[in-house]
Design a protein around this motif. Structure first.
Motif, PDB file in Angstrom:
ATOM      1  N   ALA A 137       0.860  -1.198   0.000  1.00 27.18           N
ATOM      2  CA  ALA A 137       0.000   0.000   0.000  1.00 27.18           C
ATOM      3  C   ALA A 137       0.887   1.235   0.000  1.00 27.18           C
ATOM      4  CB  ALA A 137      -0.898  -0.022   1.236  1.00 27.18           C
ATOM      5  N   SER A 138       1.623   1.442  -1.082  1.00 29.23           N
ATOM      6  CA  SER A 138       2.585   2.557  -1.092  1.00 29.23           C
ATOM      7  C   SER A 138       2.855   3.083  -2.488  1.00 29.23           C
ATOM      8  CB  SER A 138       3.902   2.088  -0.473  1.00 29.23           C
ATOM      9  OG  SER A 138       4.855   3.116  -0.527  1.00 29.23           O
ATOM     10  N   GLY A 139       2.938   4.391  -2.576  1.00 35.12           N
ATOM     11  CA  GLY A 139       3.308   5.021  -3.834  1.00 35.12           C
ATOM     12  C   GLY A 139       4.807   5.272  -3.896  1.00 35.12           C
ATOM     13  N   SER A 140       5.519   4.864  -2.842  1.00 34.59           N
ATOM     14  CA  SER A 140       6.956   5.157  -2.782  1.00 34.59           C
ATOM     15  C   SER A 140       7.740   4.225  -3.704  1.00 34.59           C
ATOM     16  CB  SER A 140       7.446   4.984  -1.332  1.00 34.59           C
ATOM     17  OG  SER A 140       8.845   4.843  -1.315  1.00 34.59           O
TER      18      SER A 140
ATOM     19  N   ARG B  59      10.831   3.782  -3.722  1.00 34.24           N
ATOM     20  CA  ARG B  59      11.873   3.115  -2.927  1.00 34.24           C
ATOM     21  C   ARG B  59      11.350   1.826  -2.318  1.00 34.24           C
ATOM     22  NH1 ARG B  59      11.667   8.604  -3.695  1.00 34.24           N
ATOM     23  NH2 ARG B  59      10.247   8.568  -1.950  1.00 34.24           N
ATOM     24  N   ARG B  60      10.151   1.897  -1.745  1.00 34.04           N
ATOM     25  CA  ARG B  60       9.610   0.690  -1.092  1.00 34.04           C
ATOM     26  C   ARG B  60       9.392  -0.414  -2.128  1.00 34.04           C
ATOM     27  NH1 ARG B  60       6.305   4.651   2.307  1.00 34.04           N
ATOM     28  NH2 ARG B  60       7.785   4.946   4.001  1.00 34.04           N
ATOM     29  N   ARG B  61       8.901  -0.021  -3.316  1.00 35.98           N
ATOM     30  CA  ARG B  61       8.700  -1.031  -4.378  1.00 35.98           C
ATOM     31  C   ARG B  61      10.021  -1.691  -4.742  1.00 35.98           C
ATOM     32  NH1 ARG B  61       4.661   2.150  -8.582  1.00 35.98           N
ATOM     33  NH2 ARG B  61       3.401   3.063  -6.933  1.00 35.98           N
TER      34      ARG B  61
ATOM     35  N   ARG C 291      -2.819   3.199   9.058  1.00 36.48           N
ATOM     36  CA  ARG C 291      -3.876   3.877   8.277  1.00 36.48           C
ATOM     37  C   ARG C 291      -3.769   3.526   6.797  1.00 36.48           C
ATOM     38  NH1 ARG C 291      -3.660  10.190   9.843  1.00 36.48           N
ATOM     39  NH2 ARG C 291      -3.564   9.724  12.050  1.00 36.48           N
ATOM     40  N   LYS C 292      -2.534   3.551   6.275  1.00 37.47           N
ATOM     41  CA  LYS C 292      -2.324   3.261   4.842  1.00 37.47           C
ATOM     42  C   LYS C 292      -2.728   1.818   4.523  1.00 37.47           C
ATOM     43  CE  LYS C 292       1.613   6.463   4.584  1.00 37.47           C
ATOM     44  NZ  LYS C 292       3.052   6.624   4.300  1.00 37.47           N
ATOM     45  N   ALA C 293      -2.287   0.892   5.373  1.00 34.90           N
ATOM     46  CA  ALA C 293      -2.591  -0.527   5.105  1.00 34.90           C
ATOM     47  C   ALA C 293      -4.098  -0.783   5.204  1.00 34.90           C
ATOM     48  CB  ALA C 293      -1.820  -1.413   6.081  1.00 34.90           C
TER      49      ALA C 293
ATOM     50  N   GLY D 246       8.360  15.644   8.573  1.00 32.84           N
ATOM     51  CA  GLY D 246       7.850  14.812   7.484  1.00 32.84           C
ATOM     52  C   GLY D 246       8.522  15.229   6.185  1.00 32.84           C
ATOM     53  N   LYS D 247       7.751  15.228   5.094  1.00 37.08           N
ATOM     54  CA  LYS D 247       8.307  15.660   3.819  1.00 37.08           C
ATOM     55  C   LYS D 247       8.224  17.188   3.738  1.00 37.08           C
ATOM     56  CE  LYS D 247       5.628  12.462   1.865  1.00 37.08           C
ATOM     57  NZ  LYS D 247       4.945  11.603   0.901  1.00 37.08           N
ATOM     58  N   PRO D 248       9.231  17.855   3.181  1.00 39.09           N
ATOM     59  CA  PRO D 248       9.159  19.321   3.086  1.00 39.09           C
ATOM     60  C   PRO D 248       8.061  19.751   2.108  1.00 39.09           C
ATOM     61  CG  PRO D 248      11.041  18.493   1.862  1.00 39.09           C
ATOM     62  CD  PRO D 248      10.433  17.305   2.544  1.00 39.09           C
TER      63      PRO D 248
ATOM     64  N   GLY E 122      17.574  11.844   0.935  1.00 42.89           N
ATOM     65  CA  GLY E 122      17.483  10.412   0.647  1.00 42.89           C
ATOM     66  C   GLY E 122      18.874   9.825   0.797  1.00 42.89           C
ATOM     67  N   ILE E 123      19.030   8.922   1.746  1.00 41.23           N
ATOM     68  CA  ILE E 123      20.361   8.343   2.002  1.00 41.23           C
ATOM     69  C   ILE E 123      20.839   7.517   0.810  1.00 41.23           C
ATOM     70  CG2 ILE E 123      19.526   6.172   3.074  1.00 41.23           C
ATOM     71  CD1 ILE E 123      21.764   6.480   5.162  1.00 41.23           C
ATOM     72  N   GLN E 124      19.880   7.077  -0.044  1.00 38.38           N
ATOM     73  CA  GLN E 124      20.227   6.154  -1.125  1.00 38.38           C
ATOM     74  C   GLN E 124      20.641   6.855  -2.415  1.00 38.38           C
ATOM     75  OE1 GLN E 124      17.301   6.966   0.023  1.00 38.38           O
ATOM     76  NE2 GLN E 124      15.670   6.853  -1.472  1.00 38.38           N
ATOM     77  N   GLY E 125      20.488   8.176  -2.487  1.00 34.64           N
ATOM     78  CA  GLY E 125      20.828   8.863  -3.733  1.00 34.64           C
ATOM     79  C   GLY E 125      22.005   9.794  -3.539  1.00 34.64           C
TER      80      GLY E 125
HETATM   81  C1  LIG Z   1      15.014   9.646   5.321  1.00 37.19           C
HETATM   82  C2  LIG Z   1      14.648   9.105   3.965  1.00 37.19           C
HETATM   83  C3  LIG Z   1      13.336   9.077   3.525  1.00 37.19           C
HETATM   84  N1  LIG Z   1      13.021   8.594   2.289  1.00 37.19           N
HETATM   85  C4  LIG Z   1      11.624   8.555   1.795  1.00 37.19           C
HETATM   86  C5  LIG Z   1      10.911   7.226   2.073  1.00 37.19           C
HETATM   87  C6  LIG Z   1       9.459   7.611   1.870  1.00 37.19           C
HETATM   88  O1  LIG Z   1       9.124   7.419   0.494  1.00 37.19           O
HETATM   89  C7  LIG Z   1       9.442   9.115   2.196  1.00 37.19           C
HETATM   90  C8  LIG Z   1       8.623   9.397   3.438  1.00 37.19           C
HETATM   91  O2  LIG Z   1       7.262   9.517   3.104  1.00 37.19           O
HETATM   92  P1  LIG Z   1       6.152   8.453   3.479  1.00 37.19           P
HETATM   93  O3  LIG Z   1       4.911   9.227   3.817  1.00 37.19           O
HETATM   94  O4  LIG Z   1       6.659   7.467   4.493  1.00 37.19           O
HETATM   95  O5  LIG Z   1       5.918   7.645   2.133  1.00 37.19           O
HETATM   96  P2  LIG Z   1       5.477   8.138   0.694  1.00 37.19           P
HETATM   97  O6  LIG Z   1       4.521   9.301   0.791  1.00 37.19           O
HETATM   98  O7  LIG Z   1       6.700   8.337  -0.144  1.00 37.19           O
HETATM   99  O8  LIG Z   1       4.723   6.862   0.114  1.00 37.19           O
HETATM  100  P3  LIG Z   1       3.385   6.139   0.669  1.00 37.19           P
HETATM  101  O9  LIG Z   1       2.773   7.002   1.747  1.00 37.19           O
HETATM  102  O10 LIG Z   1       2.493   5.998  -0.523  1.00 37.19           O
HETATM  103  O11 LIG Z   1       3.858   4.807   1.187  1.00 37.19           O
HETATM  104  O12 LIG Z   1      10.794   9.516   2.415  1.00 37.19           O
HETATM  105  C9  LIG Z   1      14.022   8.119   1.444  1.00 37.19           C
HETATM  106  O13 LIG Z   1      13.733   7.697   0.307  1.00 37.19           O
HETATM  107  N2  LIG Z   1      15.317   8.109   1.877  1.00 37.19           N
HETATM  108  C10 LIG Z   1      15.693   8.582   3.094  1.00 37.19           C
HETATM  109  O14 LIG Z   1      16.892   8.558   3.428  1.00 37.19           O
END
Ligand SMILES: Cc1cn([C@H]2C[C@H](O)[C@@H](COP(=O)(O)OP(=O)(O)OP(=O)(O)O)O2)c(=O)[nH]c1=O
Length: 196
Positions: free
Chosen positions: A8-11, A13-15, A52-54, A81-83, A156-159
């Motif tokens: 249940a994610s649009g991320s 990264r998670r995919r 909530r998402k799940a 959270g996200k900026p 993002g620690i991965q980029g």
């Molecule tokens: C700290 C950190 C966060 N993130 C990302 C992971 C998540 O995608 C995002 C946090 O937002 P989330 O609300 O957890 O996730 P999302 O909105 O991207 O996706 P969804 O709710 O549909 O599952 O930040 C990185 O990719 N790398 C990092 O190092």
């Protein structure tokens, strides 16, 4: 037999993380209100938002094991959270640079059978992250890359953000957005195997 897995994610990264394990799964993005009580403990916020998402995706399905996750960054007890925009990204990075913070990712599993929720599990992991000292120029360079905008704590620690992080203590994948070792443990606790 294990029900079909739905993330249940649009991320993206998670995919990628889940796909990297060779796990077959579908994706269904949740549409939930992600506001939270800022006075709640961070672990509770991350778990509640993941849940909530799940649940939102699970109620649209007949039979599945739904995975929800939520990542937050915590600095001096305050949840980031996200900026909202580039200006807020600069503010967040100025605050995080040169010191330690914590990253929490909540994970929720909701199992649905015959259109009803039969079992639910929530958990989280926390990772300590040390960001190196950053000049204003370095922060501007990073924000200009657009990488911070869809990420908790504005990095993002991965980029490209890998160049900003000195060290971590805890699960790396938890920082990226989904602790695979925690997820595997949760599947095991439900009597299922995550990896094929
Ligand atoms: C700290 C950190 C966060 N993130 C990302 C992971 C998540 O995608 C995002 C946090 O937002 P989330 O609300 O957890 O996730 P999302 O909105 O991207 O996706 P969804 O709710 O549909 O599952 O930040 C990185 O990719 N790398 C990092 O190092």
């Amino acid at each position: 037999m294990r029900p079909k897995i739905v993330l249940a994610s649009g991320s993206p990264r998670r995919r990628e993380l889940l796909a990297g394990l060779g796990v077959p799964f579908e994706v269904k993005t949740s549409q939930v209100d992600e506001t939270f009580d800022p006075s709640s403990p961070p672990n509770a916020v991350a778990e509640e938002l993941a849940h909530r998402k799940a649940k939102d995706v699970a109620r649209q399905l007949d039979a599945a094991l739904v995975i929800g996750a939520d990542t937050i960054v915590v600095c001096d007890g305050e949840i980031l959270g996200k900026p909202r925009d580039e200006q807020e990204a600069v503010q967040m990075l100025s605050r995080l640079q040169g010191r330690a913070h914590q990253v929490y990712t909540g994970i929720a599993l909701v199992e649905v059978a015959d259109g009803h929720v039969v079992r639910e599990r929530v958990s989280h992991r926390m990772t300590h992250v040390w960001m190196r000292s950053l000049s204003d120029e370095k922060i501007s360079w990073y924000v200009d890359s657009k990488e911070p905008l869809d990420k908790a704590g504005a990095y993002g620690i991965q980029g490209l953000g890998a160049c900003l992080i000195d060290k971590i203590d805890g699960c790396y994948f938890n920082v990226v957005g989904l602790s695979l070792v925690e997820l595997d443990q949760m599947f095991q606790d439900m009597g299922y195997s995550l990896v094929p």
